[in-house]
Design a protein around this motif. Structure first.
Motif, PDB file in Angstrom:
ATOM      1  N   THR A 150       4.216  -0.809  35.966  1.00  0.00           N
ATOM      2  CA  THR A 150       5.524  -0.408  35.433  1.00  0.00           C
ATOM      3  C   THR A 150       5.646  -0.869  33.985  1.00  0.00           C
ATOM      4  O   THR A 150       5.498  -2.071  33.708  1.00  0.00           O
ATOM      5  CB  THR A 150       6.660  -1.027  36.264  1.00  0.00           C
ATOM      6  N   TYR A 188      15.247  -1.454  35.358  1.00  0.00           N
ATOM      7  CA  TYR A 188      15.455  -1.695  36.785  1.00  0.00           C
ATOM      8  C   TYR A 188      16.193  -3.015  37.000  1.00  0.00           C
ATOM      9  O   TYR A 188      17.111  -3.104  37.824  1.00  0.00           O
ATOM     10  CB  TYR A 188      14.119  -1.743  37.538  1.00  0.00           C
ATOM     11  N   ASN A 216      12.593   3.879  43.949  1.00  0.00           N
ATOM     12  CA  ASN A 216      12.087   2.793  43.105  1.00  0.00           C
ATOM     13  C   ASN A 216      12.864   1.499  43.398  1.00  0.00           C
ATOM     14  O   ASN A 216      13.853   1.532  44.139  1.00  0.00           O
ATOM     15  CB  ASN A 216      12.115   3.191  41.623  1.00  0.00           C
ATOM     16  N   ASN A 251       7.548   3.014  40.175  1.00  0.00           N
ATOM     17  CA  ASN A 251       7.992   3.484  38.853  1.00  0.00           C
ATOM     18  C   ASN A 251       7.915   5.019  38.756  1.00  0.00           C
ATOM     19  O   ASN A 251       7.437   5.688  39.677  1.00  0.00           O
ATOM     20  CB  ASN A 251       7.132   2.853  37.740  1.00  0.00           C
TER      21      ASN A 251
END
Length: 441
Positions: free
Chosen positions: A382, A390, A350, A226
């Motif tokens: 995260t 994400y 990431n 993250n």
């Protein structure tokens, strides 16, 4: 026997200027391009940044022009960014040291009046961004009918930045009989199409395979969960001031660049600078100059500066974010390992950036070595919003690769169906009824 600059049919003034700059022998792109340009051929040159590409077209142009003549430019050099045109103009200043050849640079971000005034004094070579050159031309302050040579530098970046309509305008304005030179670090299809439109029977020169990173650059990647852990890892690495003595950190967005800059200014080095499109032109130029002079150690930037920085002895390039324009990876890491010096490129990746990293590795035709996050670096959890971001990004990537992919929710639903589980999301109405039944007891 090694070839010297004097063997390339350059005059004494240019050879002396090159020697003053500390260069003893031509680079491969210079060896191949200079004789062909001097012979009057159109040239398509594929070469990475840091290979001496700029001098490869400037030296033969200066040799052909020889001395100041008339009032209007005989050579026009177009580049995609202000930083790059300023860099080319500085190279011109050094190479014209022993000549009377006049040159000017024009770019946006500042008013055109001083630039027009400079042109009106009479010039032989004009360096500029496409938009500003056209602006000055349409103000009838620039005469281009006497042009003999036109150069498009960093053509791949020009295409990415949407300059094609302006390039086509130039093709209508300029005299048909001229020499054309096109240089690019990579050769995507759009650049090939441009070359077919722009060049006439060109000599193609490629000194390195397309999108090959500089041989003197060591590349590593850290897989980081993250944003906060990226910051922690960055802080840890930059504590080693002896090794990390001159660093460029690239971020994907202006927001990320600002956040990284603010953190580093507060926690690591108060003299850190940042440049991106929202920064004023003078601020950007001053930051670049300070970085080149060595008065600042850390420069944070978006890709606005990836091709406009020509600084020797950059110890590290850090990709805080993996670029989504994959050719930009090559240009970013080309800021280190210049002029046969060793350099280091470190990337933070990431979970949502793994897709882009894999694409980059295919383009550069090599696997980037992965390093473990040092034990001293705090790996944070995260946050929910960042994790969702994400997941959405990964969904988009999967849909791009497979148009039939419907997203993570549908994928989960299909798996449960395969297990003969009747999976049905509870509607808002059902939730309300359930809630009401509970309240009765």
């Amino acid at each position: 026997m090694e070839t010297a600059f004097s063997d390339l049919k350059l005059n004494k003034q240019l050879v002396n200027a090159v020697e003053d700059m500390g260069y003893t022998k031509p680079t491969p792109i210079q060896l191949k391009a200079i004789p062909r340009i001097l012979a009057g051929q159109d040239v398509l040159g594929i070469a990475q940044t840091g290979t001496g590409k700029t001098a490869a077209f400037l030296l033969p142009i200066l040799m052909k022009i020889k001395y100041a003549q008339g009032e209007h430019p005989r050579a026009l050099i177009l580049a995609p960014t202000r930083e790059l045109v300023i860099q080319i103009n500085k190279e011109l200043e050094k190479l014209t040291k022993y000549t009377d050849i006049r040159h000017a640079v024009v770019y946006g971000g500042i008013g055109p009046s001083k630039q027009i005034e400079e042109i009106s004094k009479g010039i032989d070579i004009l360096v500029g961004t496409p938009g500003r050159v056209l602006d000055i031309y349409f103000k009838e302050a620039l005469y281009l009918r006497g042009l003999q040579v036109m150069v498009l530098d960093e053509a791949d970046r020009m295409m990415d930045m949407g300059f094609m309509p302006q390039i086509r305008q130039f093709l209508e304005i300029l005299p048909v009989k001229r020499q054309n030179l096109l240089f690019s670090a990579t050769m995507p299809q759009k650049v090939l199409t441009l070359s077919e439109e722009f060049l006439e029977f060109p000599e193609s020169i490629e000194v390195t395979p397309q999108a090959t990173p500089a041989a003197m650059v060591s590349q590593t990647v850290y897989h980081v969960p993250n944003f906060r852990t990226k910051i922690n890892l960055l802080e840890h690495l930059l504590k080693d001031e002896e090794s990390f003595n001159r660093i460029i950190i690239f971020a994907r967005s202006k927001k990320n660049a600002e956040n990284v800059y603010k953190f580093l200014s507060r926690k690591v080095d108060s003299n850190t600078r940042v440049i991106h499109a929202n920064k004023g032109q003078n601020t950007r130029i001053n930051a670049m100059e300070d970085f080149k002079e060595g008065s600042i150690r850390i420069l944070v930037s978006t890709d606005v500066a990836a091709r406009g920085i020509d600084v020797s002895m950059v110890s590290h390039v850090i990709n805080f974010d993996i670029p989504v324009l994959y050719e930009d990876y090559v240009h970013r890491i080309g800021r280190t390992g210049r002029a046969e010096q060793k350099g280091n490129a470190i990337s933070f990746c990431n979970p949502a950036e793994k897709y882009h990293l894999e694409k980059i590795q295919k383009i550069i035709r090599m696997q980037i070595s992965a390093e473990q996050i040092p034990a001293e670096v705090e790996v944070t959890d995260t946050p929910f919003e960042e994790r969702q971001e994400y997941l959405r990004e990964i969904d988009k990537q999967k849909m791009k690769e497979n148009p039939d992919y419907k997203g993570a929710f549908h994928e989960k639903k299909d798996k449960l169906k395969n297990k003969n589980i009747n999976y049905r999301p509870i509607s808002a109405k059902s939730k309300t009824k359930k809630h009401k039944r509970k309240k009765r007891f």
